[in-house]
Write a protein that holds these residues in place. Structure first.
Motif, mmCIF file in Angstrom:
data_model
loop_
_atom_site.group_PDB
_atom_site.id
_atom_site.type_symbol
_atom_site.label_atom_id
_atom_site.label_comp_id
_atom_site.label_asym_id
_atom_site.label_seq_id
_atom_site.Cartn_x
_atom_site.Cartn_y
_atom_site.Cartn_z
ATOM 1 N N ASN A 54 41.924 17.969 22.126
ATOM 2 C CA ASN A 54 41.898 18.218 20.677
ATOM 3 C C ASN A 54 40.469 18.255 20.135
ATOM 4 N N TYR A 55 39.582 18.850 20.888
ATOM 5 C CA TYR A 55 38.167 18.883 20.490
ATOM 6 C C TYR A 55 37.961 19.583 19.155
ATOM 7 N N ARG A 56 37.091 19.004 18.345
ATOM 8 C CA ARG A 56 36.598 19.634 17.116
ATOM 9 C C ARG A 56 35.090 19.455 17.070
ATOM 10 N N PRO A 57 34.379 20.359 16.417
ATOM 11 C CA PRO A 57 32.928 20.199 16.299
ATOM 12 C C PRO A 57 32.590 18.934 15.504
ATOM 13 N N PRO A 58 31.388 18.400 15.687
ATOM 14 C CA PRO A 58 30.987 17.218 14.907
ATOM 15 C C PRO A 58 30.962 17.530 13.422
ATOM 16 N N ALA A 59 31.259 16.513 12.616
ATOM 17 C CA ALA A 59 31.324 16.697 11.164
ATOM 18 C C ALA A 59 29.942 16.689 10.529
ATOM 19 N N GLN A 60 28.984 15.992 11.162
ATOM 20 C CA GLN A 60 27.641 15.950 10.598
ATOM 21 C C GLN A 60 26.629 15.526 11.649
ATOM 22 N N THR A 61 25.377 15.817 11.337
ATOM 23 C CA THR A 61 24.248 15.367 12.136
ATOM 24 C C THR A 61 23.350 14.527 11.250
ATOM 25 N N VAL A 62 22.940 13.370 11.743
ATOM 26 C CA VAL A 62 22.080 12.490 10.951
ATOM 27 C C VAL A 62 20.778 12.226 11.693
ATOM 28 N N GLN A 63 19.783 11.809 10.906
ATOM 29 C CA GLN A 63 18.489 11.403 11.449
ATOM 30 C C GLN A 63 18.137 10.021 10.891
ATOM 31 N N PRO A 64 17.464 9.177 11.665
ATOM 32 C CA PRO A 64 17.076 7.850 11.161
ATOM 33 C C PRO A 64 16.253 7.904 9.878
ATOM 34 N N TRP A 65 15.409 8.955 9.722
ATOM 35 C CA TRP A 65 14.551 9.014 8.536
ATOM 36 C C TRP A 65 15.334 9.263 7.240
ATOM 37 N N GLN A 66 16.621 9.583 7.357
ATOM 38 C CA GLN A 66 17.477 9.699 6.167
ATOM 39 C C GLN A 66 17.996 8.336 5.702
ATOM 40 N N PHE A 67 17.771 7.308 6.532
ATOM 41 C CA PHE A 67 18.338 5.985 6.252
ATOM 42 C C PHE A 67 17.287 4.884 6.380
ATOM 43 N N GLY A 68 16.036 5.239 6.054
ATOM 44 C CA GLY A 68 14.991 4.217 5.960
ATOM 45 C C GLY A 68 14.144 3.994 7.187
ATOM 46 N N HIS A 69 14.361 4.754 8.262
ATOM 47 C CA HIS A 69 13.575 4.591 9.485
ATOM 48 C C HIS A 69 12.732 5.839 9.710
ATOM 49 N N GLY A 70 11.435 5.702 9.807
ATOM 50 C CA GLY A 70 10.546 6.852 9.965
ATOM 51 C C GLY A 70 10.522 7.387 11.373
ATOM 52 N N GLU A 71 11.662 7.786 11.876
ATOM 53 C CA GLU A 71 11.782 8.267 13.247
ATOM 54 C C GLU A 71 12.726 9.461 13.319
ATOM 55 N N CYS A 72 12.602 10.197 14.428
ATOM 56 C CA CYS A 72 13.502 11.304 14.715
ATOM 57 C C CYS A 72 14.401 10.920 15.886
ATOM 58 N N LYS A 73 15.676 11.071 15.722
ATOM 59 C CA LYS A 73 16.646 10.967 16.808
ATOM 60 C C LYS A 73 17.934 11.604 16.317
ATOM 61 N N ARG A 74 18.055 12.897 16.589
ATOM 62 C CA ARG A 74 19.217 13.638 16.099
ATOM 63 C C ARG A 74 20.495 13.097 16.731
ATOM 64 N N THR A 75 21.452 12.749 15.887
ATOM 65 C CA THR A 75 22.712 12.176 16.347
ATOM 66 C C THR A 75 23.867 12.875 15.646
#
Length: 208
Positions: free
Chosen positions: A125-146
């Motif tokens: 029942n695969y579906r594409p991910p609903a969103q991609t987030v980055q730490p720098w959107q939540f107070g951390h000055g880093e990149c790590k696409r999740t």
């Protein structure tokens, strides 16, 4: 407040964010907790999926064979490994993701990097991910696409966009503890989950 299972997390970062807001939150991982707690279960989280949870968060499932960045190993395995071993690990990783994605829990979030086509084809029942987030959107000055695969949940709203795009985790020096550093969950994202998704959970009399 609600009952929350945080699977594939031994650090307790996400669990503690929900606990601090009054939820009945538990973590489960094959590894023990690094700090004393009675809220961590050592074992396979799939054995707990039918225990009447309101929310499942899979914080860092094994993703080496699922992620797009490692697809090359399926045809050219690392030294000392075989192609058959790589594909067996892919099957196991896809089965784990499938069990979480199809769990009998009304609200689910599974964290994972971008997947390759072979992984997608093996997930029920695969579906594409609903969103991609980055730490720098939540107070951390880093990149790590999740990527977040969501069911029964709305995408997270960024809470604190900050300067800085350091790739600290990607550039971490090789060593025996590099895997732990790469799997560490960001507290800012955990707090956003607890604030935004925790508000959706039903109130239970037996919650902590």
């Amino acid at each position: 407040m609600g009952r929350v299972l945080v699977a594939c997390e031994f650090s307790g970062t996400v669990r503690e964010a929900f606990l601090q807001r009054g939820h009945d939150a538990w973590s489960c991982d094959l590894l023990p907790s690094p700090t004393p707690t009675n809220r961590h279960i050592v074992g396979d989280a799939r054995d707990l999926l039918d225990q009447d949870w309101d929310l499942l968060i899979v914080a860092h499932p094994p993703c080496t064979r699922l992620c797009n960045s490692g697809v090359r190993w399926l045809s050219h395995p690392p030294e000392g490994r075989t192609v058959e071993e790589m594909w067996d690990e892919l099957e196991a990783g896809a089965a784990l993701f499938s069990d979480f994605w199809n769990a009998p829990i009304p609200r689910r979030c599974i964290e994972n990097p971008v997947m390759h086509k072979h992984a997608k084809a093996r997930i029920r029942n695969y579906r594409p991910p609903a969103q991609t987030v980055q730490p720098w959107q939540f107070g951390h000055g880093e990149c790590k696409r999740t990527c977040f695969w969501l069911d029964g949940l709305e995408p997270l709203t960024p809470t604190q966009i900050v300067e800085g795009r350091e790739q600290r985790v990607f550039r971490a020096s090789p060593g025996p503890n590099r895997w732990a550093e790469r799997s560490k969950f960001f507290t800012g994202i955990a707090d956003a989950m607890a604030d935004q998704w925790g508000s959706l959970l039903p109130i239970r009399q037996e919650a902590a």
